[in-house]
Design a protein around this motif. Structure first.
Motif, PDB file in Angstrom:
ATOM      1  N   LEU A   1      53.135  45.991  12.935  1.00  0.00           N
ATOM      2  CA  LEU A   1      53.740  45.851  11.505  1.00  0.00           C
ATOM      3  C   LEU A   1      55.474  46.071  11.691  1.00  0.00           C
ATOM      4  O   LEU A   1      56.107  45.458  10.891  1.00  0.00           O
ATOM      5  CB  LEU A   1      53.020  46.500  10.388  1.00  0.00           C
ATOM      6  N   TYR A   2      55.593  47.089  12.359  1.00  0.00           N
ATOM      7  CA  TYR A   2      56.845  47.645  12.398  1.00  0.00           C
ATOM      8  C   TYR A   2      57.953  46.645  13.197  1.00  0.00           C
ATOM      9  O   TYR A   2      59.089  46.744  12.641  1.00  0.00           O
ATOM     10  CB  TYR A   2      56.881  48.876  13.054  1.00  0.00           C
ATOM     11  N   GLN A   3      57.386  45.716  13.922  1.00  0.00           N
ATOM     12  CA  GLN A   3      58.112  44.352  14.566  1.00  0.00           C
ATOM     13  C   GLN A   3      58.665  43.714  13.623  1.00  0.00           C
ATOM     14  O   GLN A   3      59.774  43.088  13.668  1.00  0.00           O
ATOM     15  CB  GLN A   3      57.378  44.031  15.779  1.00  0.00           C
ATOM     16  N   ILE A   4      58.018  43.723  12.386  1.00  0.00           N
ATOM     17  CA  ILE A   4      58.277  42.543  11.478  1.00  0.00           C
ATOM     18  C   ILE A   4      58.747  43.493  10.004  1.00  0.00           C
ATOM     19  O   ILE A   4      58.885  43.097   9.074  1.00  0.00           O
ATOM     20  CB  ILE A   4      57.508  41.650  10.906  1.00  0.00           C
ATOM     21  N   ASP A   5      59.171  44.858  10.393  1.00  0.00           N
ATOM     22  CA  ASP A   5      59.951  45.362   9.296  1.00  0.00           C
ATOM     23  C   ASP A   5      59.008  45.979   8.242  1.00  0.00           C
ATOM     24  O   ASP A   5      59.380  45.825   6.909  1.00  0.00           O
ATOM     25  CB  ASP A   5      61.197  44.923   8.747  1.00  0.00           C
ATOM     26  N   LEU A   6      57.733  46.219   8.553  1.00  0.00           N
ATOM     27  CA  LEU A   6      56.546  46.417   7.427  1.00  0.00           C
ATOM     28  C   LEU A   6      56.014  47.647   7.857  1.00  0.00           C
ATOM     29  O   LEU A   6      55.862  48.069   9.073  1.00  0.00           O
ATOM     30  CB  LEU A   6      55.430  45.171   7.422  1.00  0.00           C
ATOM     31  N   GLU A   7      55.519  48.417   6.852  1.00  0.00           N
ATOM     32  CA  GLU A   7      54.892  49.608   6.806  1.00  0.00           C
ATOM     33  C   GLU A   7      53.253  49.340   6.521  1.00  0.00           C
ATOM     34  O   GLU A   7      53.110  48.360   5.531  1.00  0.00           O
ATOM     35  CB  GLU A   7      55.275  50.681   6.002  1.00  0.00           C
ATOM     36  N   PRO A   8      52.453  49.872   7.172  1.00  0.00           N
ATOM     37  CA  PRO A   8      51.072  49.586   6.746  1.00  0.00           C
ATOM     38  C   PRO A   8      50.718  50.053   5.348  1.00  0.00           C
ATOM     39  O   PRO A   8      51.217  50.895   4.804  1.00  0.00           O
ATOM     40  CB  PRO A   8      50.187  50.382   7.997  1.00  0.00           C
ATOM     41  N   VAL A   9      49.807  49.297   4.958  1.00  0.00           N
ATOM     42  CA  VAL A   9      48.992  50.040   3.741  1.00  0.00           C
ATOM     43  C   VAL A   9      48.565  51.186   3.977  1.00  0.00           C
ATOM     44  O   VAL A   9      47.744  51.481   5.105  1.00  0.00           O
ATOM     45  CB  VAL A   9      47.949  48.969   3.179  1.00  0.00           C
ATOM     46  N   ARG A  10      48.542  52.353   3.185  1.00  0.00           N
ATOM     47  CA  ARG A  10      47.931  53.338   3.568  1.00  0.00           C
ATOM     48  C   ARG A  10      47.113  54.088   2.473  1.00  0.00           C
ATOM     49  O   ARG A  10      47.691  54.031   1.256  1.00  0.00           O
ATOM     50  CB  ARG A  10      48.889  54.325   4.075  1.00  0.00           C
ATOM     51  N   ARG A  11      46.223  54.635   2.601  1.00  0.00           N
ATOM     52  CA  ARG A  11      45.467  55.680   1.688  1.00  0.00           C
ATOM     53  C   ARG A  11      46.290  56.582   1.096  1.00  0.00           C
ATOM     54  O   ARG A  11      47.081  57.361   1.742  1.00  0.00           O
ATOM     55  CB  ARG A  11      44.148  56.304   2.193  1.00  0.00           C
ATOM     56  N   ILE A  12      45.919  56.735  -0.318  1.00  0.00           N
ATOM     57  CA  ILE A  12      47.000  57.778  -0.780  1.00  0.00           C
ATOM     58  C   ILE A  12      46.507  59.048  -0.118  1.00  0.00           C
ATOM     59  O   ILE A  12      47.126  60.062  -0.217  1.00  0.00           O
ATOM     60  CB  ILE A  12      46.636  57.713  -2.502  1.00  0.00           C
ATOM     61  N   THR A  13      45.140  59.210   0.049  1.00  0.00           N
ATOM     62  CA  THR A  13      44.457  60.383   0.603  1.00  0.00           C
ATOM     63  C   THR A  13      43.666  59.782   1.960  1.00  0.00           C
ATOM     64  O   THR A  13      42.649  59.639   1.306  1.00  0.00           O
ATOM     65  CB  THR A  13      44.018  61.352  -0.154  1.00  0.00           C
ATOM     66  N   PRO A  14      44.124  59.729   2.954  1.00  0.00           N
ATOM     67  CA  PRO A  14      43.229  59.191   3.899  1.00  0.00           C
ATOM     68  C   PRO A  14      42.277  60.110   4.502  1.00  0.00           C
ATOM     69  O   PRO A  14      42.167  61.189   4.577  1.00  0.00           O
ATOM     70  CB  PRO A  14      44.368  58.958   5.177  1.00  0.00           C
ATOM     71  N   PHE A  15      40.996  59.323   4.885  1.00  0.00           N
ATOM     72  CA  PHE A  15      40.039  59.899   5.137  1.00  0.00           C
ATOM     73  C   PHE A  15      39.364  61.031   3.858  1.00  0.00           C
ATOM     74  O   PHE A  15      38.684  62.005   4.069  1.00  0.00           O
ATOM     75  CB  PHE A  15      39.811  60.976   6.143  1.00  0.00           C
ATOM     76  N   VAL A  16      39.635  60.842   2.838  1.00  0.00           N
ATOM     77  CA  VAL A  16      39.523  61.469   1.689  1.00  0.00           C
ATOM     78  C   VAL A  16      37.998  62.031   1.357  1.00  0.00           C
ATOM     79  O   VAL A  16      37.819  63.484   1.211  1.00  0.00           O
ATOM     80  CB  VAL A  16      39.944  61.063   0.276  1.00  0.00           C
ATOM     81  N   ASN A  17      37.183  61.341   1.574  1.00  0.00           N
ATOM     82  CA  ASN A  17      35.582  61.948   1.720  1.00  0.00           C
ATOM     83  C   ASN A  17      35.118  61.910   2.971  1.00  0.00           C
ATOM     84  O   ASN A  17      34.058  62.292   2.938  1.00  0.00           O
ATOM     85  CB  ASN A  17      35.034  60.762   0.860  1.00  0.00           C
ATOM     86  N   ALA A  18      35.751  61.792   3.928  1.00  0.00           N
ATOM     87  CA  ALA A  18      35.285  61.738   5.374  1.00  0.00           C
ATOM     88  C   ALA A  18      34.881  63.350   5.929  1.00  0.00           C
ATOM     89  O   ALA A  18      35.915  64.150   5.571  1.00  0.00           O
ATOM     90  CB  ALA A  18      36.018  61.289   6.414  1.00  0.00           C
ATOM     91  N   PRO A  19      33.439  63.522   6.122  1.00  0.00           N
ATOM     92  CA  PRO A  19      33.181  65.115   6.492  1.00  0.00           C
ATOM     93  C   PRO A  19      33.715  65.215   7.720  1.00  0.00           C
ATOM     94  O   PRO A  19      34.107  64.571   8.642  1.00  0.00           O
ATOM     95  CB  PRO A  19      31.803  65.020   6.570  1.00  0.00           C
ATOM     96  N   LEU A  20      33.984  66.731   7.871  1.00  0.00           N
ATOM     97  CA  LEU A  20      34.584  66.857   9.312  1.00  0.00           C
ATOM     98  C   LEU A  20      33.427  66.934  10.539  1.00  0.00           C
ATOM     99  O   LEU A  20      34.021  66.477  11.564  1.00  0.00           O
ATOM    100  CB  LEU A  20      34.890  68.610   9.387  1.00  0.00           C
ATOM    101  N   GLN A  21      32.206  66.896  10.179  1.00  0.00           N
ATOM    102  CA  GLN A  21      31.112  66.707  11.077  1.00  0.00           C
ATOM    103  C   GLN A  21      30.175  65.752  10.492  1.00  0.00           C
ATOM    104  O   GLN A  21      29.401  65.900   9.579  1.00  0.00           O
ATOM    105  CB  GLN A  21      30.694  67.874  11.614  1.00  0.00           C
TER     106      GLN A  21
END
Length: 334
Positions: free
Chosen positions: A229-249
């Protein structure tokens, strides 16, 4: 001029409250001095004062209390104002302690300060390892790639999202972005296809929205979706809090979660703004300047807020278009 006076008054009150908190509780239990009532979250003045404190300021006051006491403070060992503000911001006392890097074993029977400092240093080293891995990979690492570190971090963090935020992974990932030169015709064609899709969506495409063969070719050539995306001057859509509910294990026999495709909890730039959206955002920007902070949903005319939510996907993303951030936490009664 009136606005400037109000700001000066707020700064004076903030300093007074800061000094009271540093002095610590003067009364035991839930009792409090009547002159302090004005700083309660139940009052307009208290609500404004609470909003003026950043997360870091509140956490630093909590750390100062821990240093003075020699252990993680219990709720009764700090000034009631700090207790109320922390619980409003971080939902409960254990989460406030965790955010401050303090042991959740609060009170005099808790972990001594020296041992706590050693633990904090160990945790910081693990966070540095995660950040280093993100820099090396050019993407956000998955918890399954760091099982031993995740096992140890479970004692402090509830989710992988909290770990990523503490490690500053978003900033680390951006280090590897670079514009490629002397691209071949087929590579330019791939980027044009990506740009065309972005223009149709009026935002950066999600990986899952791109045809599989094109997506795989872009990833092979540019190393990561972010860099493509950077090649065409865009930033990716990103989660406000990535992996917000992902457990550590992950539990045994439980499949690895796939990336969600919803946009309601995401930040992304709109490529073009229609005249109505531009006008609505200009109104919100002006309101933010008057208030001195990002306006809450109820501080904006409902018709404006609803239009912006439709145009931008969410109120948080509407603020994101202006470089503003939605205020964390809600006011609660102490």
């Amino acid at each position: 001029m009136a606005e400037e006076i109000n700001k000066n008054q707020l700064l004076e009150q903030k300093k007074a409250v800061f000094d009271m908190i540093v002095e610590g509780p003067k009364l035991t239990g839930e009792a409090e001095a009547k002159e302090d009532d004005q700083y309660s979250l139940d009052t307009e003045r208290g609500a404004q004062l609470y909003a003026s404190f950043s997360d870091d300021e509140l956490l630093e006051l909590l750390r100062g209390s821990a240093q003075y006491l020699g252990h993680s403070p219990s709720q009764g060992e700090v000034h009631w104002i700090l207790r109320a503000y922390l619980k409003a911001r971080f939902k409960n006392w254990p989460r406030a302690l965790r955010a401050a890097g303090l042991s959740r074993s609060a009170g005099r029977g808790g972990m001594p300060s020296e041992q706590m400092s050693q633990k904090n240093e160990e945790y910081q080293q693990m966070l540095n390892q995660i950040r280093g891995m993100a820099e090396q990979l050019g993407r956000i690492p998955h918890p399954s790639e760091l099982p031993e570190i995740c096992r140890k971090l479970k004692k402090r963090y509830r989710t992988w999202g909290e770990v990523l935020a503490a490690a500053g992974v978003e900033e680390a990932v951006a280090v590897h972005l670079q514009k490629e030169e002397n691209l071949k015709d087929d590579e330019l064609r791939m980027l044009q296809e990506l740009r065309t899709l972005a223009e149709r969506l009026n935002r950066p495409p999600l990986r899952g929205e791109v045809e599989q063969s094109l997506r795989e070719s872009l990833l092979r050539r540019f190393g990561s979706w972010r860099n493509a995306l950077y090649q065409i001057d865009l930033e990716p859509v990103r989660r406000i809090t990535p992996f917000v509910n992902a457990p550590l294990q992950r539990e045994k026999d439980k499949q690895r979660a796939t990336h969600r495709q919803e946009l309601y909890d995401c930040h992304y730039r709109l490529l073009k703004l229609d005249p109505q959206t531009q006008a609505d955002l200009a109104l919100v920007r002006k309101l933010a300047q008057q208030l001195g902070h990002a306006p809450g949903r109820r501080e904006v005319p409902s018709e404006v807020r609803m239009r912006l939510q439709r145009a931008c996907g969410s109120w948080s993303n509407a603020l994101f278009q202006l470089g503003l951030q939605e205020k964390r936490g809600r006011f609660r009664q102490r």
